[in-house]
Design an enzyme around this catalytic site. Structure first.
Site, PDB file in Angstrom:
ATOM      1  N   ASN A  49       0.854  -1.188   0.000  1.00 50.23           N
ATOM      2  CA  ASN A  49       0.000   0.000   0.000  1.00 50.23           C
ATOM      3  C   ASN A  49       0.898   1.248   0.000  1.00 50.23           C
ATOM      4  OD1 ASN A  49      -1.404   2.274   1.084  1.00 50.23           O
ATOM      5  ND2 ASN A  49      -3.067   0.918   1.701  1.00 50.23           N
ATOM      6  N   HIS A  54       0.928   6.229   1.924  1.00 48.51           N
ATOM      7  CA  HIS A  54       1.645   7.189   2.769  1.00 48.51           C
ATOM      8  C   HIS A  54       2.868   7.786   2.101  1.00 48.51           C
ATOM      9  CE1 HIS A  54      -1.396   6.815   5.639  1.00 48.51           C
ATOM     10  NE2 HIS A  54      -1.267   5.499   5.673  1.00 48.51           N
ATOM     11  N   ARG A 105       3.705  18.847   1.544  1.00 50.58           N
ATOM     12  CA  ARG A 105       4.249  20.055   0.925  1.00 50.58           C
ATOM     13  C   ARG A 105       3.489  20.472  -0.339  1.00 50.58           C
ATOM     14  NH1 ARG A 105       9.508  21.815   2.234  1.00 50.58           N
ATOM     15  NH2 ARG A 105       9.502  21.847   4.484  1.00 50.58           N
ATOM     16  N   HIS A 138      -5.656   3.658  -1.644  1.00 45.87           N
ATOM     17  CA  HIS A 138      -6.974   4.030  -1.132  1.00 45.87           C
ATOM     18  C   HIS A 138      -7.259   5.472  -1.540  1.00 45.87           C
ATOM     19  CE1 HIS A 138      -9.674   4.391   2.744  1.00 45.87           C
ATOM     20  NE2 HIS A 138     -10.328   4.691   1.637  1.00 45.87           N
ATOM     21  N   ARG A 177      -9.331   8.221  -0.875  1.00 42.68           N
ATOM     22  CA  ARG A 177     -10.303   8.636   0.142  1.00 42.68           C
ATOM     23  C   ARG A 177     -11.151   9.773  -0.384  1.00 42.68           C
ATOM     24  NH1 ARG A 177      -8.753   6.572   5.570  1.00 42.68           N
ATOM     25  NH2 ARG A 177     -10.558   7.718   6.295  1.00 42.68           N
ATOM     26  N   ARG A 227      -6.929  12.870   1.010  1.00 37.07           N
ATOM     27  CA  ARG A 227      -5.849  13.331   1.885  1.00 37.07           C
ATOM     28  C   ARG A 227      -4.499  12.736   1.485  1.00 37.07           C
ATOM     29  NH1 ARG A 227      -7.469  10.187   7.418  1.00 37.07           N
ATOM     30  NH2 ARG A 227      -9.445  11.197   6.983  1.00 37.07           N
ATOM     31  N   GLU A 287      -8.726   0.587  -3.189  1.00 33.83           N
ATOM     32  CA  GLU A 287      -9.541   0.652  -1.965  1.00 33.83           C
ATOM     33  C   GLU A 287     -10.442   1.863  -2.033  1.00 33.83           C
ATOM     34  OE1 GLU A 287      -7.535   0.822   1.742  1.00 33.83           O
ATOM     35  OE2 GLU A 287      -6.421  -0.993   1.341  1.00 33.83           O
ATOM     36  N   THR A 319      -8.326   3.645   8.583  1.00 34.63           N
ATOM     37  CA  THR A 319      -9.543   2.838   8.536  1.00 34.63           C
ATOM     38  C   THR A 319      -9.658   2.077   9.857  1.00 34.63           C
ATOM     39  OG1 THR A 319      -9.042   2.618   6.208  1.00 34.63           O
ATOM     40  CG2 THR A 319     -10.815   1.242   7.063  1.00 34.63           C
ATOM     41  N   GLU A 329     -11.242  -9.253   3.183  1.00 39.29           N
ATOM     42  CA  GLU A 329      -9.965  -8.917   3.802  1.00 39.29           C
ATOM     43  C   GLU A 329     -10.216  -8.738   5.287  1.00 39.29           C
ATOM     44  OE1 GLU A 329      -7.312  -6.227   1.837  1.00 39.29           O
ATOM     45  OE2 GLU A 329      -6.455  -5.548   3.733  1.00 39.29           O
ATOM     46  N   HIS A 373      -3.702  -4.494   7.752  1.00 40.11           N
ATOM     47  CA  HIS A 373      -3.824  -3.289   8.589  1.00 40.11           C
ATOM     48  C   HIS A 373      -2.908  -3.398   9.796  1.00 40.11           C
ATOM     49  CE1 HIS A 373      -5.247   0.411  10.340  1.00 40.11           C
ATOM     50  NE2 HIS A 373      -5.785   0.656   9.171  1.00 40.11           N
ATOM     51  N   HIS A 396       1.689   1.260   5.842  1.00 37.98           N
ATOM     52  CA  HIS A 396       2.277   2.291   6.700  1.00 37.98           C
ATOM     53  C   HIS A 396       3.641   1.892   7.260  1.00 37.98           C
ATOM     54  CE1 HIS A 396       2.625   4.706  10.443  1.00 37.98           C
ATOM     55  NE2 HIS A 396       2.227   5.651   9.626  1.00 37.98           N
TER      56      HIS A 396
END
Ligand code: PXP
Length: 248
Positions: A11, A14, A22, A47, A49, A53, A74, A105, A155, A198, A221
């Site tokens: 994933n 991030h 920035r 993902h 969103r 974000r 996602e 999530t 999942e 997760h 992450h």
């Protein structure tokens, strides 16, 4: 049952979080996805969103164009996201709950409560060839509902297991692990493909990777964090190695 090959979905959300801090063009999540591919990722997860974000619409366009491995898209079960998925037709769509104020999530989807709506929501996605996955807690009621609405994949949310480990509450961790083990077997017995993810780290991945019914782990992450210290390619390779070791 014999353990089939375990896939790793990386994933890259991030990478986009850092970029967006920035508002510029780097670090580039597409470049990260290509490096993850080279390091042994079997798929890339992103993902989109509602509040954009991290991953943006342009990132999804870029990933669809650049990836050689499948994209696991996602998304929340909203009309806007359904339109985007139907336009791109990614290999897989994972339906997740989404709350604007949450940091990540937080829980699984409440499928049982929304069975009718979700059945109608996923039908067109299946028709265009997306594999539909539902992100849920290790809860028999939710798994049965996911099966009834026609999802091909579930999942399982490993967040509570990982949090208990991080807090040093090993009794709770072992309870969560047992629930994940039982529900992996249960979902598999219904004919569902089982994924998990997760919060997974080098310390928590192996017990989950050892479940023979689990076919894919989605991890983000922690890997992006490790990449700061050792680089993304070695960070992904190390996760791959630990997964393969647990499976062997
Ligand atoms: N799987 C799903 C469905 C998720 O929503 C997330 C987080 O976006 C992950 C896996 C990856 O979690 P983490 O970033 O904590 O590894």
């Amino acid at each position: 049952m014999s353990a089939e090959q375990l896939r790793l979905g990386v994933n890259i959300d991030h990478v986009a979080t850092v970029r967006n801090a920035r508002g510029g063009a780097y670090p580039d999540p597409i470049r990260a996805a290509k490096i993850a591919e080279q390091a042994g990722a079997d798929g890339i997860t992103a993902h989109l969103r509602e509040d954009r974000r991290h991953i943006t619409d342009a990132d999804i366009d870029g990933l669809m164009a650049a990836l050689s491995v499948p994209l696991n898209f996602e998304m929340a079960a909203t009309d806007e996201m359904q339109k985007i998925a139907l336009r791109h037709k990614p290999h897989a769509v994972c339906i997740v709950p989404e709350k604007r104020e949450e940091r990540t999530t937080e829980g699984g989807l409440e499928v049982a409560r929304e069975e009718n709506r979700l059945a109608h929501f996923i039908a067109p996605l299946r028709e265009v060839g997306c594999r539909v996955s539902i992100f849920i807690a290790a809860d028999q009621r939710q798994i049965e509902a996911a099966h009834r609405i026609g999802a091909q994949v579930i999942e399982l949310h490993t967040g509570a297991y990982c949090d208990a480990h991080a807090e040093g509450d090993y009794a709770a961790r072992d309870r969560e692990l047992e629930a994940l083990r039982e529900m992996s077997a249960f979902a598999h017995s219904l004919g569902l493909e089982v994924h998990a993810g997760h919060g997974l780290t080098y310390e928590t991945v192996q017990p989950i990777a050892a479940f023979p019914e689990v076919r894919e782990l989605n991890i983000g992450h922690f890997l992006i964090g490790e990449a700061i210290f050792m680089g993304l390619e070695p960070a992904v390779r190390q996760m791959r190695r630990l997964m393969d070791e647990a499976r062997a």
